[in-house]
Motif scaffolding. Structure first.
Motif, short mmCIF file in Angstrom:
data_model
loop_
_atom_site.label_atom_id
_atom_site.label_comp_id
_atom_site.label_asym_id
_atom_site.label_seq_id
_atom_site.Cartn_x
_atom_site.Cartn_y
_atom_site.Cartn_z
N VAL A 293 0.81 -1.22 0.00
CA VAL A 293 0.00 0.00 0.00
C VAL A 293 0.84 1.27 0.00
CG1 VAL A 293 -2.00 -1.12 1.06
CG2 VAL A 293 -0.29 -0.01 2.53
N LYS A 294 2.13 1.13 -0.24
CA LYS A 294 2.97 2.33 -0.27
C LYS A 294 2.49 3.33 -1.32
CE LYS A 294 7.52 1.09 1.60
NZ LYS A 294 7.29 -0.09 2.42
N GLY A 295 2.21 2.82 -2.52
CA GLY A 295 1.72 3.71 -3.57
C GLY A 295 0.37 4.31 -3.24
N ASP A 296 -0.51 3.51 -2.62
CA ASP A 296 -1.82 4.01 -2.22
C ASP A 296 -1.66 5.20 -1.28
OD1 ASP A 296 -1.73 1.09 -2.74
OD2 ASP A 296 -3.89 1.16 -2.48
N VAL A 297 -0.79 5.04 -0.28
CA VAL A 297 -0.55 6.11 0.69
C VAL A 297 -0.02 7.35 -0.03
CG1 VAL A 297 0.98 6.81 2.58
CG2 VAL A 297 -0.25 4.63 2.70
N ALA A 298 0.94 7.17 -0.92
CA ALA A 298 1.51 8.30 -1.64
C ALA A 298 0.43 9.05 -2.42
CB ALA A 298 2.60 7.82 -2.58
N TRP B 159 7.58 5.74 -3.70
CA TRP B 159 6.54 4.75 -3.43
C TRP B 159 5.48 4.75 -4.54
CZ3 TRP B 159 5.46 5.87 2.50
CH2 TRP B 159 6.59 5.48 3.24
N HIS B 160 5.12 5.92 -5.00
CA HIS B 160 4.15 6.04 -6.08
C HIS B 160 4.63 5.29 -7.33
CE1 HIS B 160 1.45 7.87 -9.03
NE2 HIS B 160 2.50 8.37 -9.67
N ASP B 161 5.90 5.43 -7.66
CA ASP B 161 6.45 4.76 -8.84
C ASP B 161 6.57 3.25 -8.64
OD1 ASP B 161 6.69 7.13 -10.24
OD2 ASP B 161 8.79 7.44 -9.67
N ALA B 162 6.97 2.85 -7.46
CA ALA B 162 7.29 1.44 -7.22
C ALA B 162 6.06 0.57 -6.96
CB ALA B 162 8.26 1.32 -6.04
N ASP B 163 4.99 1.17 -6.47
CA ASP B 163 3.75 0.43 -6.20
C ASP B 163 2.65 1.05 -7.06
OD1 ASP B 163 1.66 -1.06 -5.11
OD2 ASP B 163 1.39 0.33 -3.43
N PRO B 164 2.51 0.60 -8.32
CA PRO B 164 1.57 1.24 -9.24
C PRO B 164 0.12 1.05 -8.82
CG PRO B 164 3.20 -0.12 -10.41
CD PRO B 164 3.31 -0.45 -8.95
N VAL B 165 -0.73 1.86 -9.41
CA VAL B 165 -2.17 1.76 -9.21
C VAL B 165 -2.66 0.38 -9.62
CG1 VAL B 165 -4.42 2.71 -9.86
CG2 VAL B 165 -2.43 4.23 -9.67
N PHE C 59 -4.49 11.23 -9.31
CA PHE C 59 -3.24 10.48 -9.39
C PHE C 59 -3.48 8.97 -9.51
CE2 PHE C 59 -2.48 14.47 -7.19
CZ PHE C 59 -1.57 15.03 -8.07
N ILE C 60 -4.72 8.57 -9.31
CA ILE C 60 -5.13 7.19 -9.62
C ILE C 60 -5.48 7.09 -11.10
CG2 ILE C 60 -6.85 5.41 -9.16
CD1 ILE C 60 -6.95 6.41 -6.26
N ASP C 61 -6.19 8.07 -11.61
CA ASP C 61 -6.59 8.08 -13.01
C ASP C 61 -5.41 8.38 -13.95
OD1 ASP C 61 -9.30 7.57 -12.42
OD2 ASP C 61 -9.71 9.71 -12.14
N HIS C 62 -4.50 9.24 -13.49
CA HIS C 62 -3.36 9.66 -14.31
C HIS C 62 -2.10 9.67 -13.45
CE1 HIS C 62 -5.39 10.92 -18.05
NE2 HIS C 62 -6.41 11.23 -17.26
N PRO C 63 -1.49 8.51 -13.22
CA PRO C 63 -0.31 8.45 -12.36
C PRO C 63 0.84 9.33 -12.84
CG PRO C 63 -1.17 6.25 -12.76
CD PRO C 63 -1.91 7.16 -13.68
N GLU C 64 0.91 9.60 -14.14
CA GLU C 64 2.01 10.41 -14.68
C GLU C 64 1.98 11.84 -14.17
OE1 GLU C 64 -1.43 10.94 -17.61
OE2 GLU C 64 -0.61 9.32 -16.34
#
Length: 256
Positions: free
Chosen positions: A169-174, A216-222, A244-249
């Motif tokens: 959940v690292k990316g989720d948190v980010a 974390w956002h990069d390493a744990d993708p949506v 940032f869920i719809d458009h991670p970039e």
């Protein structure tokens, strides 16, 4: 920054899939939801997104309970919710403040900006069900790597000034923290929430560390579960989305 060599490398996260049923298929955002963002970057993109996601329905703090029962429902057990930090499934009715209960975790700690349980304090995009004791251990700490293992939540670590969630959940948190920094800009009677690259932010309206959160956002993708949650918040409760869920970039284009 405190690290444990070999346990975490940005970009090389080993994703562990929980042994639960597959979540319902996620829907795409409406075709015109992000109209006006084309070609924008940096502060211009942040401002445009703020104007879009600021159009949201606000819940009461009591309504948040029902919101979390829907947004974090265990796809393998509709009578339970999945707890953010531990990944455990717990009965939807076991909410409250006693040992063994789950409660409402403010991922952007509500003391960081002193917004309490109104406005940002009831925003489902950063509120998650969490074991009462684990919630207390996290407290209002900023996010960073390192520390000692958290009792009751394997894979989480903490020390006196930071908290590290489990890898899954690292990316989720980010993305929840990134959302808050765009959604709340000080134009609605609440603090202007911003990211910085430090810990010990305490009551200041800042949250860190942004460099770690972006890793974390990069390493744990949506994933589909996160997309489904975004849909439920949008369709059933607040009628706004986490961009940032719809458009991670967009994370790098605004904060990188």
């Amino acid at each position: 920054m405190r690290t444990r060599t070999g346990r975490w490398l940005a970009g090389s996260l080993a994703i562990v899939v929980a042994a639960v049923g597959a979540p319902a298929a996620a829907a795409a955002p409406p075709a015109d939801y992000y109209s006006g963002t084309e070609g924008l970057t940096g502060e211009a993109l942040k401002d445009a997104l703020h104007d879009i996601i600021d159009d949201a329905e606000r819940l009461s703090y009591d309504q948040v309970w029902d919101g979390l029962r829907a947004t974090d429902e265990d796809p393998g057990d509709p009578g339970s919710v999945v707890l953010l930090y531990s990944g455990q499934s717990r009965s939807k009715n076991s909410n409250g403040g006693m040992v063994g209960d789950w409660n409402r975790e403010h991922v952007w700690a509500k003391s960081h900006g002193d917004f309490g349980t109104s406005g940002p304090g009831t925003d489902l995009h950063h509120l998650r069900p969490t074991d009462v004791q684990v919630n207390s251990i996290r407290g209002n700490k900023d996010f960073d790597t390192g520390g000692s293992a958290v009792d009751g939540a394997p894979g989480n670590y903490t020390d006196d000034d930071s908290f590290e969630p489990r890898d899954e959940v690292k990316g989720d948190v980010a993305r929840m923290i990134l959302y808050m920094a765009v959604r709340y800009e000080g134009d609605d009677g609440y603090a202007d929430l911003e990211l910085n690259d430090q810990v010990n932010n305490n009551s200041a309206p800042y949250h860190g560390r942004v460099s770690v959160l972006l890793d974390w956002h990069d390493a744990d993708p949506v994933d589909d579960a996160e997309r489904r949650r975004n849909d439920v918040v949008y369709e059933q409760f607040q009628h706004n989305r986490n961009p940032f869920i719809d458009h991670p970039e967009w994370a790098a284009e605004i904060f990188g």
